[in-house]
Design a protein around this motif. Structure first.
Motif, PDB file in Angstrom:
ATOM      1  N   PRO A  11       0.807  -1.233   0.000  1.00 39.26           N
ATOM      2  CA  PRO A  11       0.000   0.000   0.000  1.00 39.26           C
ATOM      3  C   PRO A  11       0.834   1.274   0.000  1.00 39.26           C
ATOM      4  O   PRO A  11       0.373   2.314  -0.458  1.00 39.26           O
ATOM      5  N   SER A  12       2.049   1.206   0.490  1.00 37.84           N
ATOM      6  CA  SER A  12       2.925   2.383   0.464  1.00 37.84           C
ATOM      7  C   SER A  12       3.318   2.771  -0.955  1.00 37.84           C
ATOM      8  O   SER A  12       3.881   3.843  -1.169  1.00 37.84           O
ATOM      9  N   ARG A  13       3.016   1.915  -1.933  1.00 37.38           N
ATOM     10  CA  ARG A  13       3.232   2.123  -3.362  1.00 37.38           C
ATOM     11  C   ARG A  13       4.668   1.923  -3.829  1.00 37.38           C
ATOM     12  O   ARG A  13       4.946   1.999  -5.005  1.00 37.38           O
ATOM     13  N   GLN A  14       5.616   1.718  -2.933  1.00 34.90           N
ATOM     14  CA  GLN A  14       6.982   1.509  -3.389  1.00 34.90           C
ATOM     15  C   GLN A  14       7.133   0.108  -3.957  1.00 34.90           C
ATOM     16  O   GLN A  14       6.692  -0.864  -3.367  1.00 34.90           O
ATOM     17  N   MET A  15       7.745  -0.001  -5.128  1.00 35.61           N
ATOM     18  CA  MET A  15       7.953  -1.281  -5.789  1.00 35.61           C
ATOM     19  C   MET A  15       9.201  -1.946  -5.218  1.00 35.61           C
ATOM     20  O   MET A  15      10.251  -1.341  -5.129  1.00 35.61           O
ATOM     21  N   ILE A  16       9.066  -3.221  -4.859  1.00 40.97           N
ATOM     22  CA  ILE A  16      10.160  -3.955  -4.240  1.00 40.97           C
ATOM     23  C   ILE A  16      10.399  -5.238  -5.020  1.00 40.97           C
ATOM     24  O   ILE A  16       9.462  -6.000  -5.281  1.00 40.97           O
ATOM     25  N   LEU A  17      11.654  -5.487  -5.386  1.00 39.26           N
ATOM     26  CA  LEU A  17      11.990  -6.718  -6.090  1.00 39.26           C
ATOM     27  C   LEU A  17      11.863  -7.905  -5.145  1.00 39.26           C
ATOM     28  O   LEU A  17      12.422  -7.894  -4.049  1.00 39.26           O
ATOM     29  N   VAL A  18      11.121  -8.934  -5.570  1.00 38.84           N
ATOM     30  CA  VAL A  18      10.928 -10.125  -4.757  1.00 38.84           C
ATOM     31  C   VAL A  18      11.882 -11.231  -5.191  1.00 38.84           C
ATOM     32  O   VAL A  18      12.575 -11.840  -4.377  1.00 38.84           O
ATOM     33  N   ILE A  19      11.917 -11.496  -6.508  1.00 42.75           N
ATOM     34  CA  ILE A  19      12.700 -12.626  -6.991  1.00 42.75           C
ATOM     35  C   ILE A  19      12.983 -12.455  -8.477  1.00 42.75           C
ATOM     36  O   ILE A  19      12.234 -11.773  -9.184  1.00 42.75           O
ATOM     37  N   ARG A  20      14.063 -13.075  -8.939  1.00 39.88           N
ATOM     38  CA  ARG A  20      14.493 -12.935 -10.327  1.00 39.88           C
ATOM     39  C   ARG A  20      14.890 -14.302 -10.869  1.00 39.88           C
ATOM     40  O   ARG A  20      15.449 -15.124 -10.146  1.00 39.88           O
ATOM     41  N   GLN A  21      14.575 -14.535 -12.157  1.00 42.49           N
ATOM     42  CA  GLN A  21      14.911 -15.808 -12.805  1.00 42.49           C
ATOM     43  C   GLN A  21      15.595 -15.533 -14.138  1.00 42.49           C
ATOM     44  O   GLN A  21      15.120 -14.705 -14.917  1.00 42.49           O
ATOM     45  N   LYS A  24      18.746 -20.594 -17.032  1.00 38.58           N
ATOM     46  CA  LYS A  24      18.929 -21.466 -15.862  1.00 38.58           C
ATOM     47  C   LYS A  24      17.687 -22.328 -15.683  1.00 38.58           C
ATOM     48  O   LYS A  24      16.572 -21.819 -15.576  1.00 38.58           O
ATOM     49  N   GLN A  25      17.857 -23.634 -15.630  1.00 39.41           N
ATOM     50  CA  GLN A  25      16.719 -24.516 -15.455  1.00 39.41           C
ATOM     51  C   GLN A  25      16.244 -24.557 -14.011  1.00 39.41           C
ATOM     52  O   GLN A  25      15.074 -24.815 -13.739  1.00 39.41           O
ATOM     53  N   GLN A  26      17.135 -24.287 -13.082  1.00 38.37           N
ATOM     54  CA  GLN A  26      16.778 -24.361 -11.671  1.00 38.37           C
ATOM     55  C   GLN A  26      15.880 -23.191 -11.297  1.00 38.37           C
ATOM     56  O   GLN A  26      16.171 -22.032 -11.612  1.00 38.37           O
ATOM     57  N   ASN A  27      14.793 -23.496 -10.606  1.00 35.86           N
ATOM     58  CA  ASN A  27      13.868 -22.459 -10.171  1.00 35.86           C
ATOM     59  C   ASN A  27      14.495 -21.608  -9.064  1.00 35.86           C
ATOM     60  O   ASN A  27      15.090 -22.131  -8.122  1.00 35.86           O
ATOM     61  N   ALA A  28      14.319 -20.285  -9.175  1.00 35.59           N
ATOM     62  CA  ALA A  28      14.858 -19.385  -8.162  1.00 35.59           C
ATOM     63  C   ALA A  28      14.048 -19.476  -6.867  1.00 35.59           C
ATOM     64  O   ALA A  28      12.835 -19.711  -6.887  1.00 35.59           O
ATOM     65  N   THR A  29      14.725 -19.316  -5.757  1.00 33.61           N
ATOM     66  CA  THR A  29      14.059 -19.266  -4.448  1.00 33.61           C
ATOM     67  C   THR A  29      14.668 -18.131  -3.639  1.00 33.61           C
ATOM     68  O   THR A  29      15.842 -17.793  -3.803  1.00 33.61           O
ATOM     69  N   GLU A  30      13.829 -17.556  -2.807  1.00 37.85           N
ATOM     70  CA  GLU A  30      14.256 -16.464  -1.922  1.00 37.85           C
ATOM     71  C   GLU A  30      13.430 -16.573  -0.646  1.00 37.85           C
ATOM     72  O   GLU A  30      12.335 -16.030  -0.548  1.00 37.85           O
ATOM     73  N   ASN A  31      13.983 -17.305   0.324  1.00 42.78           N
ATOM     74  CA  ASN A  31      13.290 -17.515   1.604  1.00 42.78           C
ATOM     75  C   ASN A  31      11.926 -18.169   1.346  1.00 42.78           C
ATOM     76  O   ASN A  31      11.861 -19.272   0.816  1.00 42.78           O
ATOM     77  N   PHE A  76       5.545 -18.516 -15.537  1.00 43.38           N
ATOM     78  CA  PHE A  76       6.460 -18.091 -14.459  1.00 43.38           C
ATOM     79  C   PHE A  76       5.608 -17.761 -13.236  1.00 43.38           C
ATOM     80  O   PHE A  76       5.247 -16.616 -12.999  1.00 43.38           O
ATOM     81  N   SER A  77       5.253 -18.764 -12.449  1.00 40.80           N
ATOM     82  CA  SER A  77       4.384 -18.541 -11.299  1.00 40.80           C
ATOM     83  C   SER A  77       5.204 -18.328 -10.026  1.00 40.80           C
ATOM     84  O   SER A  77       6.318 -18.820  -9.900  1.00 40.80           O
ATOM     85  N   LEU A  78       4.617 -17.590  -9.103  1.00 39.15           N
ATOM     86  CA  LEU A  78       5.254 -17.273  -7.823  1.00 39.15           C
ATOM     87  C   LEU A  78       4.521 -17.996  -6.710  1.00 39.15           C
ATOM     88  O   LEU A  78       3.295 -17.882  -6.592  1.00 39.15           O
ATOM     89  N   LYS A  79       5.259 -18.746  -5.900  1.00 43.50           N
ATOM     90  CA  LYS A  79       4.685 -19.427  -4.750  1.00 43.50           C
ATOM     91  C   LYS A  79       5.161 -18.748  -3.473  1.00 43.50           C
ATOM     92  O   LYS A  79       6.367 -18.558  -3.277  1.00 43.50           O
ATOM     93  N   ILE A  80       4.196 -18.391  -2.645  1.00 46.11           N
ATOM     94  CA  ILE A  80       4.511 -17.791  -1.341  1.00 46.11           C
ATOM     95  C   ILE A  80       4.109 -18.795  -0.274  1.00 46.11           C
ATOM     96  O   ILE A  80       2.927 -19.153  -0.154  1.00 46.11           O
TER      97      ILE A  80
END
Lengths: 119, 112
Positions: free
Chosen positions: A41-51, A55-62, A75-79
């Motif tokens: 809601p603060s409107r600032q854009m934040i990078l979550v993850i990059r692929q 690279k065949q391996q799926n990226a993960t970030e926590n 390219f789906s995102l799982k939280i």
């Protein structure tokens, strides 16, 4: 021209549960970059993850991971373990091959998915 | 530390008036700079990007222009605003092409 499609305008998930956000794209390139950005809601854009497409391996970030299906151009995102702070608009983005290793020059964004976390 | 400042946060302008939105970056030299527009219910559209002073690339034909008079200053301008220029404008920077883009807080522009 490249296009990025997010077919889910809104999603909701119970706190601590897992949710998957969908994204498809169209390109004739074989090498490119894909991103998920978060806009709270603060409107600032934040990078979550990059692929990187080569690279065949799926990226993960926590708690965030992607399911990259190159042939299907998906390219789906799982939280996992959703938290109240994950509530935001999530944007999928595509970048063509660039002179750099990051793919930063030209981002094409999807229309976004609004994620609501239910306490 | 690196920071990005964008102002004003909100702007209401009449049709036909000029526009100047400013974006400055601190804590890094010669960053890549970007202007995006986010229309209601749509994703971000890249308008301009710059890899150095005086180097501006335009992505879409439009009523807007961009300038980079100083290394860490990026200005979005228009001589005569149109109703279709309404939207949310975001400035972004990347320290270099190997770093992710960081966004400012945005400017909500309403044209009356």
């Amino acid at each position: 021209a490249q296009t990025v499609t997010q077919s889910q305008p809104e999603m909701s998930v119970q706190e601590a549960e897992t949710v998957t956000l969908s994204c498809t794209y169209d390109t004739s390139e074989s090498d490119y970059y894909l991103f998920w950005y978060k806009q709270p809601p603060s409107r600032q854009m934040i990078l979550v993850i990059r692929q990187e497409a080569y690279k065949q391996q799926n990226a993960t970030e926590n708690r965030f991971s992607v399911n990259f299906q190159k042939a299907a151009k998906s390219f789906s995102l799982k939280i996992s373990d959703s938290q109240l702070g994950d509530a935001a608009m999530y944007f999928c983005a595509y970048s063509p091959p660039s002179i750099s290793n990051f793919g930063n020059e030209k981002l094409t964004f999807g229309t976004g998915t609004r994620l609501t976390i239910i306490p | 530390s690196q920071t990005i400042h964008q102002w004003p946060a909100t702007l209401v302008q009449p049709v036909g008036s000029p526009l100047s939105l400013e974006c400055t970056v601190e804590g890094t030299s010669n960053p890549n700079l970007y202007w995006y527009r986010q229309a209601a219910g749509r994703g971000l559209q890249l308008l301009f990007y710059s890899v150095g002073i005086g180097q501006i690339s335009s992505e879409v034909p439009q009523n807007l222009s961009a300038s980079r008079p100083q290394d860490r200053q990026f200005i979005l301008s228009s001589k005569k605003l149109l109703l279709s220029d309404s939207g949310f404008y975001l400035c972004a920077y990347a320290p270099d092409s190997n770093q992710p883009q960081h966004f400012g807080d945005g400017t909500r522009l309403s044209i009356l």
